[in-house]
Motif scaffolding. Structure first.
Motif, PDB file in Angstrom:
ATOM      1  N   LEU A  30       0.824  -1.207   0.000  1.00 18.37           N
ATOM      2  CA  LEU A  30       0.000   0.000   0.000  1.00 18.37           C
ATOM      3  C   LEU A  30       0.857   1.254   0.000  1.00 18.37           C
ATOM      4  O   LEU A  30       0.569   2.230  -0.705  1.00 18.37           O
ATOM      5  N   ARG A  31       1.900   1.256   0.788  1.00 19.84           N
ATOM      6  CA  ARG A  31       2.740   2.455   0.911  1.00 19.84           C
ATOM      7  C   ARG A  31       3.601   2.692  -0.314  1.00 19.84           C
ATOM      8  O   ARG A  31       4.133   3.789  -0.480  1.00 19.84           O
ATOM      9  N   GLY A  32       3.709   1.680  -1.169  1.00 24.17           N
ATOM     10  CA  GLY A  32       4.524   1.840  -2.361  1.00 24.17           C
ATOM     11  C   GLY A  32       3.751   2.236  -3.604  1.00 24.17           C
ATOM     12  O   GLY A  32       4.345   2.364  -4.678  1.00 24.17           O
ATOM     13  N   ARG A  33       2.429   2.436  -3.469  1.00 25.20           N
ATOM     14  CA  ARG A  33       1.605   2.750  -4.645  1.00 25.20           C
ATOM     15  C   ARG A  33       1.279   4.240  -4.706  1.00 25.20           C
ATOM     16  O   ARG A  33       1.082   4.883  -3.673  1.00 25.20           O
ATOM     17  N   PRO A  34       1.187   4.783  -5.917  1.00 25.63           N
ATOM     18  CA  PRO A  34       0.813   6.203  -6.059  1.00 25.63           C
ATOM     19  C   PRO A  34      -0.646   6.432  -5.663  1.00 25.63           C
ATOM     20  O   PRO A  34      -1.478   5.508  -5.708  1.00 25.63           O
ATOM     21  N   GLU A  35      -0.949   7.664  -5.277  1.00 28.19           N
ATOM     22  CA  GLU A  35      -2.266   7.975  -4.722  1.00 28.19           C
ATOM     23  C   GLU A  35      -3.392   7.664  -5.685  1.00 28.19           C
ATOM     24  O   GLU A  35      -4.476   7.239  -5.269  1.00 28.19           O
ATOM     25  N   GLN A  36      -3.167   7.846  -6.991  1.00 26.66           N
ATOM     26  CA  GLN A  36      -4.258   7.606  -7.945  1.00 26.66           C
ATOM     27  C   GLN A  36      -4.690   6.149  -7.988  1.00 26.66           C
ATOM     28  O   GLN A  36      -5.828   5.835  -8.354  1.00 26.66           O
ATOM     29  N   ASP A  37      -3.815   5.237  -7.598  1.00 22.04           N
ATOM     30  CA  ASP A  37      -4.171   3.828  -7.616  1.00 22.04           C
ATOM     31  C   ASP A  37      -5.275   3.505  -6.608  1.00 22.04           C
ATOM     32  O   ASP A  37      -5.979   2.497  -6.749  1.00 22.04           O
ATOM     33  N   PHE A  38      -5.440   4.349  -5.607  1.00 28.40           N
ATOM     34  CA  PHE A  38      -6.436   4.086  -4.574  1.00 28.40           C
ATOM     35  C   PHE A  38      -7.843   4.495  -5.013  1.00 28.40           C
ATOM     36  O   PHE A  38      -8.807   4.248  -4.281  1.00 28.40           O
ATOM     37  N   GLU A  39      -7.942   5.089  -6.192  1.00 27.21           N
ATOM     38  CA  GLU A  39      -9.252   5.429  -6.746  1.00 27.21           C
ATOM     39  C   GLU A  39      -9.765   4.349  -7.687  1.00 27.21           C
ATOM     40  O   GLU A  39     -10.855   4.473  -8.253  1.00 27.21           O
ATOM     41  N   VAL A  40      -8.995   3.278  -7.859  1.00 21.14           N
ATOM     42  CA  VAL A  40      -9.427   2.147  -8.686  1.00 21.14           C
ATOM     43  C   VAL A  40     -10.597   1.447  -8.006  1.00 21.14           C
ATOM     44  O   VAL A  40     -10.623   1.272  -6.789  1.00 21.14           O
ATOM     45  N   THR A  48     -14.051   2.046  -3.963  1.00 21.46           N
ATOM     46  CA  THR A  48     -12.698   2.095  -4.493  1.00 21.46           C
ATOM     47  C   THR A  48     -11.760   1.395  -3.505  1.00 21.46           C
ATOM     48  O   THR A  48     -12.171   0.985  -2.414  1.00 21.46           O
ATOM     49  N   VAL A  49     -10.494   1.303  -3.878  1.00 25.86           N
ATOM     50  CA  VAL A  49      -9.516   0.746  -2.942  1.00 25.86           C
ATOM     51  C   VAL A  49      -9.465   1.580  -1.677  1.00 25.86           C
ATOM     52  O   VAL A  49      -9.400   1.046  -0.564  1.00 25.86           O
ATOM     53  N   ARG A  50      -9.539   2.899  -1.815  1.00 24.58           N
ATOM     54  CA  ARG A  50      -9.527   3.761  -0.628  1.00 24.58           C
ATOM     55  C   ARG A  50     -10.717   3.456   0.282  1.00 24.58           C
ATOM     56  O   ARG A  50     -10.567   3.352   1.498  1.00 24.58           O
ATOM     57  N   VAL A  94      -3.878   4.074   6.195  1.00 29.64           N
ATOM     58  CA  VAL A  94      -2.990   2.919   6.192  1.00 29.64           C
ATOM     59  C   VAL A  94      -2.367   2.724   7.574  1.00 29.64           C
ATOM     60  O   VAL A  94      -2.211   1.583   8.034  1.00 29.64           O
ATOM     61  N   ASP A  95      -2.024   3.808   8.252  1.00 35.20           N
ATOM     62  CA  ASP A  95      -1.492   3.690   9.613  1.00 35.20           C
ATOM     63  C   ASP A  95      -2.517   3.046  10.554  1.00 35.20           C
ATOM     64  O   ASP A  95      -2.171   2.191  11.370  1.00 35.20           O
ATOM     65  N   GLU A  96      -3.786   3.478  10.427  1.00 37.18           N
ATOM     66  CA  GLU A  96      -4.831   2.893  11.267  1.00 37.18           C
ATOM     67  C   GLU A  96      -5.006   1.410  10.955  1.00 37.18           C
ATOM     68  O   GLU A  96      -5.194   0.580  11.861  1.00 37.18           O
ATOM     69  N   LEU A  97      -4.933   1.080   9.671  1.00 40.48           N
ATOM     70  CA  LEU A  97      -5.051  -0.320   9.264  1.00 40.48           C
ATOM     71  C   LEU A  97      -3.909  -1.143   9.846  1.00 40.48           C
ATOM     72  O   LEU A  97      -4.130  -2.247  10.374  1.00 40.48           O
ATOM     73  N   GLU A  98      -2.703  -0.626   9.786  1.00 39.45           N
ATOM     74  CA  GLU A  98      -1.554  -1.352  10.332  1.00 39.45           C
ATOM     75  C   GLU A  98      -1.722  -1.584  11.833  1.00 39.45           C
ATOM     76  O   GLU A  98      -1.459  -2.688  12.330  1.00 39.45           O
ATOM     77  N   ARG A  99      -2.163  -0.573  12.558  1.00 41.01           N
ATOM     78  CA  ARG A  99      -2.375  -0.735  13.995  1.00 41.01           C
ATOM     79  C   ARG A  99      -3.438  -1.794  14.261  1.00 41.01           C
ATOM     80  O   ARG A  99      -3.287  -2.636  15.161  1.00 41.01           O
ATOM     81  N   ALA A 132      -7.994  -5.836  -7.618  1.00 43.17           N
ATOM     82  CA  ALA A 132      -8.266  -4.555  -8.267  1.00 43.17           C
ATOM     83  C   ALA A 132      -7.027  -4.006  -8.969  1.00 43.17           C
ATOM     84  O   ALA A 132      -7.129  -3.367 -10.022  1.00 43.17           O
ATOM     85  N   TRP A 133      -5.883  -4.242  -8.388  1.00 39.38           N
ATOM     86  CA  TRP A 133      -4.629  -3.720  -8.942  1.00 39.38           C
ATOM     87  C   TRP A 133      -3.942  -4.683  -9.906  1.00 39.38           C
ATOM     88  O   TRP A 133      -2.890  -4.365 -10.461  1.00 39.38           O
ATOM     89  N   GLY A 134      -4.510  -5.856 -10.094  1.00 39.54           N
ATOM     90  CA  GLY A 134      -3.873  -6.830 -10.968  1.00 39.54           C
ATOM     91  C   GLY A 134      -2.606  -7.412 -10.385  1.00 39.54           C
ATOM     92  O   GLY A 134      -1.737  -7.889 -11.126  1.00 39.54           O
TER      93      GLY A 134
END
Length: 223
Positions: A30-40, A48-50, A94-99, A132-134
């Motif tokens: 998640l931390r390695g993907r560009p922000e636009q990928d989260f609108e897929v 969406t992914v977000r 993502v931080d909340e998800l990790e916790r 979603a991201w293939g």
């Protein structure tokens, strides 16, 4: 892996172990993907992914903090959780998800099985992101064995129809659901990822499998 001739028993630590192992591979992705990928868009209608990650982080936070409204985890509650996170940055979500993936395990273990489905559901949602991201490994990957063991327990605990699964990519067959003297076990032939898709109600386009003695709708845990 649970052998087909044995009945699964609950391992209270399994959901937490699954979450922690998935955390270690999902969060860096998640931390390695560009922000636009989260609108897929994902396979979850309207999300969406977000949106999906906001739901996942909220669900785990509720578990950790023991916050359960009357309609918790309903579609309406999920929508409220997502809306509450609409003003947060992706990094905060993502931080909340990790916790949550770190801290929810002990709470789930102490719940006597009532929250085991949350652990499995979070792992399935990680597959939704990869799908979603293939990305490779959607509904499979390194943790598919523990996930299937958890699935076997949950389907038995919930009294779902018995299913004997002969998996193309696993050494041992798997018995899911609750055996009944009135109904012989259904049979599944195919790979593990497709078996997960069937039980999670995910799209089956492009898959190949054989299912006899049960319908797809009967296997869907989240319907």
């Amino acid at each position: 892996m649970t052998a087909a001739d044995t009945h699964p028993v609950r391992d209270p630590e399994l959901p937490g172990k699954l979450l922690a192992a998935e955390r270690d591979v999902l969060i860096p992705l998640l931390r390695g993907r560009p922000e636009q990928d989260f609108e897929v868009r994902t396979c979850c209608p309207g999300w969406t992914v977000r949106h999906l990650l906001a739901h996942c982080s909220a669900a785990l936070s509720r578990v950790v903090e023991s916050r359960y409204e009357k309609d918790v985890f309903s579609p309406e509650a999920n929508d409220r959780d997502i809306a509450e996170r609409s003003g947060r940055s992706l990094a905060e979500i993502v931080d909340e998800l990790e916790r949550g993936m770190t801290d929810a395990g002990p709470v789930i273990a102490k719940a006597g099985g009532a929250l085991d489905g949350v652990g499995l559901g979070e792992w399935v949602h990680a597959g939704d992101v990869r799908d979603a991201w293939g990305e490779p490994g959607a509904y499979a990957g390194a943790q598919v064995g523990p996930a299937l063991d958890l699935l076997a327990w949950i389907t038995r605990d919930r009294g779902r129809p018995a299913l004997h699964a002969d998996l193309d990519d696993m050494d041992e067959p798997l018995l899911l659901g609750a055996p009944s003297g009135d109904r012989p076990p259904a049979r599944y032939l195919g790979d593990a990822a497709t078996l997960v898709r069937l039980h999670a109600g995910r799209p089956l386009t492009g898959t190949r499998y054989e299912l006899a003695g049960a319908t797809e709708a009967e296997l869907d845990l989240f319907d």
